[in-house]
Design a protein around this motif. Structure first.
Motif, PDB file in Angstrom:
ATOM      1  N   SER A  90       0.819  -1.147   0.004  1.00 34.80           N
ATOM      2  CA  SER A  90       0.097  -0.178   0.140  1.00 34.80           C
ATOM      3  C   SER A  90       1.081   1.140  -0.224  1.00 34.80           C
ATOM      4  N   SER A  92       2.435   2.457   2.498  1.00 31.99           N
ATOM      5  CA  SER A  92       1.874   3.222   3.738  1.00 31.99           C
ATOM      6  C   SER A  92       2.981   3.325   4.691  1.00 31.99           C
ATOM      7  N   GLU A 120      -6.286  -6.904  -1.868  1.00 26.24           N
ATOM      8  CA  GLU A 120      -7.484  -5.857  -2.303  1.00 26.24           C
ATOM      9  C   GLU A 120      -8.549  -5.738  -1.246  1.00 26.24           C
ATOM     10  N   HIS A 123      -7.203  -4.831   2.204  1.00 23.99           N
ATOM     11  CA  HIS A 123      -6.964  -3.318   2.215  1.00 23.99           C
ATOM     12  C   HIS A 123      -8.024  -2.557   2.261  1.00 23.99           C
ATOM     13  N   HIS A 127      -9.714   0.234   5.330  1.00 29.00           N
ATOM     14  CA  HIS A 127     -10.053   1.959   5.160  1.00 29.00           C
ATOM     15  C   HIS A 127     -11.508   2.048   4.820  1.00 29.00           C
TER      16      HIS A 127
END
Length: 128
Positions: A90, A92, A120, A123, A127
């Motif tokens: 990601s 991040s 996917e 993740h 979020h």
């Protein structure tokens, strides 16, 4: 009240790759089941990029492997082959292999499962 931050030092087996990362002493580490993490048995916690620093001449001993989407940057030592950190898919932050942290600064590691096979979906669920 947020937990205070500490500096963790760590690196690879041969000590040619050394780093410093700042995070709490109590961390949540993720045991990922993607093909790479499964083969390496990697369990990691993530720190923001600005809380990670390679030390000394470590950079010249680091090499990178990518696969699939080529988003994650799986870094490892050119000499001993240990992945003590890598850049997350990601993008991040830096994933720190918690077993590569020098003793004395991690008080508690809570290990949770991360479904990297279905990255996917996992993740996106994080979020929402």
């Amino acid at each position: 009240m947020s937990e205070s931050m500490v500096f963790h030092h760590g690196g690879c087996h041969c000590k040619r790759v050394r780093w410093r990362a700042q995070s709490p002493a109590n961390v949540v580490a993720w045991r990922c089941n993607c093909s790479d993490c499964t083969m390496r048995q990697n369990t990691h916690f993530v720190v923001p990029f600005d809380r990670f620093e390679l030390l000394g001449d470590s950079e010249k001993f680091v090499t990178t492997y990518t696969f699939g989407t080529h988003s994650a940057k799986h870094t490892f030592c050119k000499v001993c082959g240990i992945t003590s950190f890598y850049t997350t898919r990601s993008n991040s932050g830096i994933a720190i292999t918690y077993r590569c942290v020098d003793p004395g600064t991690l008080n508690h590691v809570e290990v949770k499962h991360y479904d990297g096979v279905n990255w996917e979906k996992s993740h996106n669920a994080e979020h929402e």
